[in-house]
Structure formats: structure tokens, C-alpha cells
Motif scaffolding. Structure first.
Motif, PDB file in Angstrom:
ATOM      1  N   GLU A  34       0.641  -1.082   0.239  1.00  0.00           N
ATOM      2  CA  GLU A  34      -0.296  -0.343  -0.056  1.00  0.00           C
ATOM      3  C   GLU A  34       0.801   1.248  -0.210  1.00  0.00           C
ATOM      4  O   GLU A  34       1.853   1.569   0.691  1.00  0.00           O
ATOM      5  N   LYS A  35       0.592   1.804  -0.811  1.00  0.00           N
ATOM      6  CA  LYS A  35       1.531   3.233  -0.696  1.00  0.00           C
ATOM      7  C   LYS A  35       0.628   4.518   0.342  1.00  0.00           C
ATOM      8  O   LYS A  35      -0.360   4.859   1.031  1.00  0.00           O
ATOM      9  N   THR A  36       1.728   5.208   1.080  1.00  0.00           N
ATOM     10  CA  THR A  36       0.863   6.180   1.477  1.00  0.00           C
ATOM     11  C   THR A  36       0.843   7.370   0.369  1.00  0.00           C
ATOM     12  O   THR A  36       1.702   7.973  -0.268  1.00  0.00           O
ATOM     13  N   VAL A  37      -0.201   8.265   0.278  1.00  0.00           N
ATOM     14  CA  VAL A  37      -0.881   8.594  -0.333  1.00  0.00           C
ATOM     15  C   VAL A  37      -0.833  10.501   0.863  1.00  0.00           C
ATOM     16  O   VAL A  37      -1.592  10.582   1.510  1.00  0.00           O
ATOM     17  N   ILE A  38      -0.078  11.345  -0.443  1.00  0.00           N
ATOM     18  CA  ILE A  38      -0.086  12.617   0.545  1.00  0.00           C
ATOM     19  C   ILE A  38      -0.177  14.061  -0.716  1.00  0.00           C
ATOM     20  O   ILE A  38      -0.680  13.984  -1.454  1.00  0.00           O
ATOM     21  N   THR A  39      -1.888  14.518  -0.399  1.00  0.00           N
ATOM     22  CA  THR A  39      -2.002  15.098  -1.140  1.00  0.00           C
ATOM     23  C   THR A  39      -1.502  16.303  -0.514  1.00  0.00           C
ATOM     24  O   THR A  39      -1.452  17.292   0.404  1.00  0.00           O
ATOM     25  N   TYR A  40      -1.560  17.244  -1.834  1.00  0.00           N
ATOM     26  CA  TYR A  40      -0.827  18.901  -2.103  1.00  0.00           C
ATOM     27  C   TYR A  40      -1.027  20.023  -3.177  1.00  0.00           C
ATOM     28  O   TYR A  40      -1.505  19.265  -3.636  1.00  0.00           O
ATOM     29  N   TRP A  41      -1.896  20.646  -2.217  1.00  0.00           N
ATOM     30  CA  TRP A  41      -2.602  21.620  -2.580  1.00  0.00           C
ATOM     31  C   TRP A  41      -1.445  22.990  -3.012  1.00  0.00           C
ATOM     32  O   TRP A  41      -1.177  23.148  -2.459  1.00  0.00           O
ATOM     33  N   ASN A  42      -1.142  23.192  -3.726  1.00  0.00           N
ATOM     34  CA  ASN A  42      -0.588  24.798  -4.481  1.00  0.00           C
ATOM     35  C   ASN A  42      -1.472  25.873  -5.188  1.00  0.00           C
ATOM     36  O   ASN A  42      -2.555  25.292  -6.696  1.00  0.00           O
ATOM     37  N   GLY A  43      -0.446  26.782  -6.029  1.00  0.00           N
ATOM     38  CA  GLY A  43      -1.170  27.668  -6.466  1.00  0.00           C
ATOM     39  C   GLY A  43      -0.178  28.066  -7.730  1.00  0.00           C
ATOM     40  O   GLY A  43      -0.397  29.246  -8.427  1.00  0.00           O
ATOM     41  N   PHE A  44       0.758  26.949  -8.347  1.00  0.00           N
ATOM     42  CA  PHE A  44       1.538  27.791  -9.323  1.00  0.00           C
ATOM     43  C   PHE A  44       0.907  27.138 -10.624  1.00  0.00           C
ATOM     44  O   PHE A  44       1.427  25.528 -10.926  1.00  0.00           O
ATOM     45  N   THR A  45       0.309  27.688 -11.288  1.00  0.00           N
ATOM     46  CA  THR A  45      -0.675  27.277 -12.067  1.00  0.00           C
ATOM     47  C   THR A  45      -0.472  27.768 -14.183  1.00  0.00           C
ATOM     48  O   THR A  45      -0.471  26.775 -14.406  1.00  0.00           O
ATOM     49  N   GLY A  46       0.837  28.105 -13.831  1.00  0.00           N
ATOM     50  CA  GLY A  46       1.659  28.582 -14.905  1.00  0.00           C
ATOM     51  C   GLY A  46       2.554  27.379 -15.616  1.00  0.00           C
ATOM     52  O   GLY A  46       3.411  26.267 -14.697  1.00  0.00           O
ATOM     53  N   GLY A  90     -10.903  19.670   8.917  1.00  0.00           N
ATOM     54  CA  GLY A  90     -10.056  18.276   8.712  1.00  0.00           C
ATOM     55  C   GLY A  90      -9.891  17.792   7.441  1.00  0.00           C
ATOM     56  O   GLY A  90      -9.940  16.540   7.047  1.00  0.00           O
ATOM     57  N   ASP A  91     -10.341  18.796   6.238  1.00  0.00           N
ATOM     58  CA  ASP A  91     -10.984  17.947   5.466  1.00  0.00           C
ATOM     59  C   ASP A  91      -9.734  18.888   4.027  1.00  0.00           C
ATOM     60  O   ASP A  91     -10.106  18.913   2.509  1.00  0.00           O
ATOM     61  N   GLY A  92      -8.579  19.402   4.418  1.00  0.00           N
ATOM     62  CA  GLY A  92      -7.741  19.674   3.693  1.00  0.00           C
ATOM     63  C   GLY A  92      -6.359  18.868   3.066  1.00  0.00           C
ATOM     64  O   GLY A  92      -6.827  17.981   3.564  1.00  0.00           O
ATOM     65  N   PRO A  93      -5.503  19.477   3.331  1.00  0.00           N
ATOM     66  CA  PRO A  93      -4.678  18.298   1.892  1.00  0.00           C
ATOM     67  C   PRO A  93      -3.580  18.276   3.456  1.00  0.00           C
ATOM     68  O   PRO A  93      -3.623  19.030   3.947  1.00  0.00           O
ATOM     69  N   ASP A  94      -2.687  17.174   2.784  1.00  0.00           N
ATOM     70  CA  ASP A  94      -1.803  17.082   4.114  1.00  0.00           C
ATOM     71  C   ASP A  94      -0.713  17.923   3.885  1.00  0.00           C
ATOM     72  O   ASP A  94      -0.422  18.605   4.868  1.00  0.00           O
ATOM     73  N   ILE A  95      -0.858  18.432   2.736  1.00  0.00           N
ATOM     74  CA  ILE A  95       0.432  19.580   2.463  1.00  0.00           C
ATOM     75  C   ILE A  95      -0.148  20.838   1.217  1.00  0.00           C
ATOM     76  O   ILE A  95      -1.137  20.274   0.720  1.00  0.00           O
ATOM     77  N   THR A  96       0.151  21.872   2.006  1.00  0.00           N
ATOM     78  CA  THR A  96       0.311  22.995   0.755  1.00  0.00           C
ATOM     79  C   THR A  96       1.056  23.605   1.029  1.00  0.00           C
ATOM     80  O   THR A  96       2.626  23.802   1.326  1.00  0.00           O
ATOM     81  N   ALA A  97       0.595  25.007  -0.281  1.00  0.00           N
ATOM     82  CA  ALA A  97       2.602  25.624  -0.168  1.00  0.00           C
ATOM     83  C   ALA A  97       1.222  27.551  -0.311  1.00  0.00           C
ATOM     84  O   ALA A  97      -0.022  27.329  -0.279  1.00  0.00           O
TER      85      ALA A  97
END
Length: 422
Positions: A34-46, A90-97
Motif C-alpha cells: 500500500e502506498k502512503t498517499v499525500i495530498t498537496y495543494w498549491n497555486g503554481f498554475t503556470g 479536517g478536509d484539507g490537503p496533507d501539505i500545502t504551499a
């Protein structure tokens, strides 16, 4: 899958001890895969986001912990809206920028977690982070962020405009006097359209006026109190507001997008901007150059803006080691060379600038060099945005648009800042 395995094991127990033994071993193998899945949100859209995705994909393929980073990119405005509604429940990503000036408000609310262990273990070496950036990854004595990228501002100039006016290009020895002289020579009306010599955006922009404030010997806040109305600031604002308003060397009030357009369409000779602008100017066919910031009465100063990565309150304790592993990977020399070399940002690991792979990259060298003169704007505050948008920006714009008395306007704004600081 776990529920299904539990059912299978339960059935096996009812049938025979041998069956139980076989299924338990199978279950162990499945868990190991099983993988450890880390969700990551950021604003780098370019294009910088595309480079980041490539780096994330490389990590997913190469890491030894069976970790998968699942990255979602949205606009920065959308990101902050999503974080505001998701993290409290508690529904956010695991990491963010996000930009470092927001650390205070997120740390105070508990939306992001301290990560001091990452630094004490030396998985990320604080001594390799530019000092001004390292300072602002902390809040109340704790580390909350790791470097994602740092950007400094330099002087962009239009070579065609300079050539037609017979003015020498900016260089490292330029002072405010040189900047003023060139700006006045470049300012003129051509075929019914006004050409500006030098401009600074005032709103909805990465801050540009602070470069002048700091080079003039001033600041905004010191020891928890406003110093916006200091004598140094009064003199600086009088000088540059007068040149903009009366000599029309630049637009009185404009957004960051508007001043970008003025430069890309050949209507502005010089302005301050960061490494992200180069790609769009290349695409627009602008014949431009870049130089370091000019010296003011107190020497050189520029603005730096940092974006960090953070572990959020939504991340479970079981995911911490995987998150730390990815953070350390991002700060490695190889990744920093790929990131900076691809997008032009200064390195966030000072060892990377010594790497041979960056030795011929003049843009990275320039932006990295300017970090030594850099300041961060309104850091370590929980209401930085309110101070900027409600007090500082309106004061500058009143002076530029209405010709309000500089001392009176800065005095009033300084009182307002002190009220907000309380």
C-alpha cells in the motif's frame, strides 16, 4: 480493500486454521504494497507548476518509502478560499504551499503544524537556507515551513526604449540619481501616446514601493510599532511621488497586471519585477534586459517573497515521515538545480548556486545575488493583508492621486497601523 481482507480472514478462521495462516500472510503482503498517499495543494498554475509536477512525478517514481504525492494546482485566490473552508473541518490537503506572510494567521489557528523535528534532525539544514528566508519560515520560535521558492525583484528595462533615447543601460553601480536621470529622459509623448520612464504598481501586485522605502533608510514596523511616518519615509515618498505625479515618469496608480502590460507593450522603460515575468516577455518579443536594484541613501534594497510548504492539521501522524521525506527531497541540491534552472527563481539551498549545472544561467545568478539585499514585507503578522490594504496602500495612492500632504498622510496611516497591530 482492508474491509474485504478482514472479511476474507474472518471466513478463513471459520473454515480452518491452515486457511487462516495463509490469508494472514496475504494480508501482510497487501499492506506492505500500500502506498502512503499525500495530498498537496498549491497555486503554481503556470510553467512553474508544470516543472513542479515533473519533480513530483520523479519523486513518486524514485522514493524508497512507497509514497505518492497527489498534487492539485489552482489559482492562488481559489487556493486560499479552499483552505479557509477545508482546514477547519479536517478536509484539507496533507501539505500545502503559500506565501510566508500568511504563516502567522495559519499557525495561530492551528491550521498548520510545527515541523521542528525536520530541522533538528538535519533532514533540512537551516544553514543552507538564505537567512532572510529562514527567519520567516518560523513563527513564535517554531518552524512551520520549509522553502519552496524564494523570489527577489530586479530592474527590468526595455533596451529598444533606451537605445532610441541614447541612454545607457542600468548597471550594478546605479544610484537613485542615475535612475531619476534615466527615467526623465525616457519619459515623453510619442505619436500621441505617453511613454513612461519608470513605474511602480500600487495595488494588486507584489509590492514595489517597499524597495524605495528600505533603500531610503526607512521601514514599516519596528519593535511592534509603526514607523511608516519616519523622516526617512517622508523624504522618500516626497521624492518618488513627486516624480511620478508631477514629472509623469510613471503611472500614478496601477495594478501589477497593468504595469506588466505597459512594459510588454513598449510603453514603460523600467520597473521592478521578479523571475516569473521573463517567460511572458520572451513570448511577447520584448527586447529587455535585467539589472540589480539601484542604491538609495541607505544602499541597495530589494523585496523578496518566499513561498513555503507546510504540513496541515488535516495530515495524520502516520503520514509525518512521508511528508518530511518529500520536504527534504525538495530542498536537495539536485531538485533545487532543476527547479531554479527551469523557472529562473533563486535557489533556496545555497549549495545549489555552486553547482556547475547553473554556472551559465545568468538569470538565476542575478536573482540569487540580489537576495543579499532583500527584505520581506510585513512578516510575522496575523493581519498583514489588512495593514497593507487598509493603511499603507491607500496612503500612497492618496498622495499620488490627490496630492495630499505627505507627512500628514503618513502620520494618519501610521496611527491606523498601530491600531491594527493592537
Amino acid at each position: 480493500m482492508k474491509k474485504l481482507l478482514a472479511v476474507i480472514v474472518g471466513v478463513s478462521v471459520a473454515l480452518s486454521a491452515v486457511g487462516c495462516s495463509a490469508k494472514t500472510e496475504s494480508q501482510k503482503e497487501t499492506k506492505a504494497d500500500e502506498k502512503t498517499v499525500i495530498t498537496y495543494w498549491n497555486g503554481f498554475t503556470g510553467t512553474d507548476g508544470e516543472v513542479m509536477q515533473r519533480i513530483v512525478d520523479n519523486y513518486n517514481e524514485s522514493n524508497q518509502l512507497n509514497v505518492e504525492i497527489q498534487m492539485e494546482r489552482v489559482s492562488w485566490d481559489t487556493l486560499y478560499q479552499q483552505l479557509a473552508t477545508s482546514l477547519p473541518v479536517g478536509d484539507g490537503p496533507d501539505i500545502t504551499a503559500f506565501a510566508t506572510e500568511r504563516i502567522g494567521e495559519y499557525a495561530e489557528s492551528g491550521a498548520i503544524k510545527p515541523i521542528d523535528e525536520l530541522y533538528s534532525s538535519k533532514k533540512v539544514d537551516a544553514t543552507k537556507i538564505p537567512a532572510v528566508f529562514n527567519e520567516n519560515l518560523q513563527y513564535n520560535g517554531n518552524y512551520y515551513g520549509v522553502p519552496l521558492n524564494i523570489a527577489s525583484l530586479v530592474m527590468y528595462y526595455n533596451k529598444d526604449i533606451f537605445d532610441k533615447a541614447g541612454v545607457e543601460y542600468p548597471n550594478e553601480n546605479w544610484t537613485w540619481t542615475d535612475l531619476e536621470d534615466a527615467a526623465l529622459k525616457l519619459t515623453k509623448d510619442i505619436d500621441g501616446e505617453h511613454q513612461y520612464g519608470f513605474g511602480m504598481a500600487t495595488n494588486n501586485t507584489i509590492p514595489m514601493w517597499p524597495i524605495m522605502i528600505w533603500a531610503g533608510g526607512g521601514d514599516y514596523i519596528k519593535d511592534g510599532k509603526s514607523v511608516f511616518n519616519s523622516e526617512e519615509n517622508i523624504e522618500t515618498v516626497k521624492k518618488w511621488a513627486g516624480l511620478i505625479r508631477d514629472s509623469k515618469i510613471g503611472p500614478q496608480v496601477c495594478t501589477g497586471a497593468e504595469i506588466d502590460t505597459l512594459f510588454s507593450t513598449g510603453k514603460l522603460g523600467m520597473y521592478f519585477c521578479g523571475p516569473w515575468a521573463a517567460g511572458s516577455f520572451d513570448s511577447a518579443g520584448v527586447n529587455y534586459g535585467m539589472a540589480g536594484v539601484p542604491s538609495g541613501p541607505s544602499g541597495k534594497a530589494t523585496l523578496a517573497q518566499g513561498v513555503g510548504m507546510y504540513m496541515t492539521s488535516s495530515a495524520s501522524e502516520e503520514k509525518k515521515n512521508a511528508i518530511y521525506d518529500f520536504f527534504a527531497y525538495w530542498q536537495s541540491v539536485d531538485v533545487q538545480v532543476e527547479w531554479s534552472g527551469s523557472v529562473g527563481y533563486p535557489v533556496a539551498n545555497t549549495d545549489a548556486i555552486k553547482d556547475d549545472r547553473l554556472k551559465d544561467n545568468k538569470a538565476v545568478a542575478l536573482f540569487s545575488d540580489q537576495i543579499q539585499y532583500a527584505h520581506f514585507y510585513l512578516q510575522q503578522l496575523t493581519n498583514f493583508n489588512e495593514i497593507d490594504s487598509d493603511a499603507i496602500t491607500p496612503a500612497i495612492e492618496k498622495i499620488l492621486l490627490d496630492g495630499d500632504d505627505v507627512k500628514t498622510t503618513l502620520d494618519n496611516a501610521s496611527k491606523q497601523i498601530d491600531t491594527l497591530l493592537k
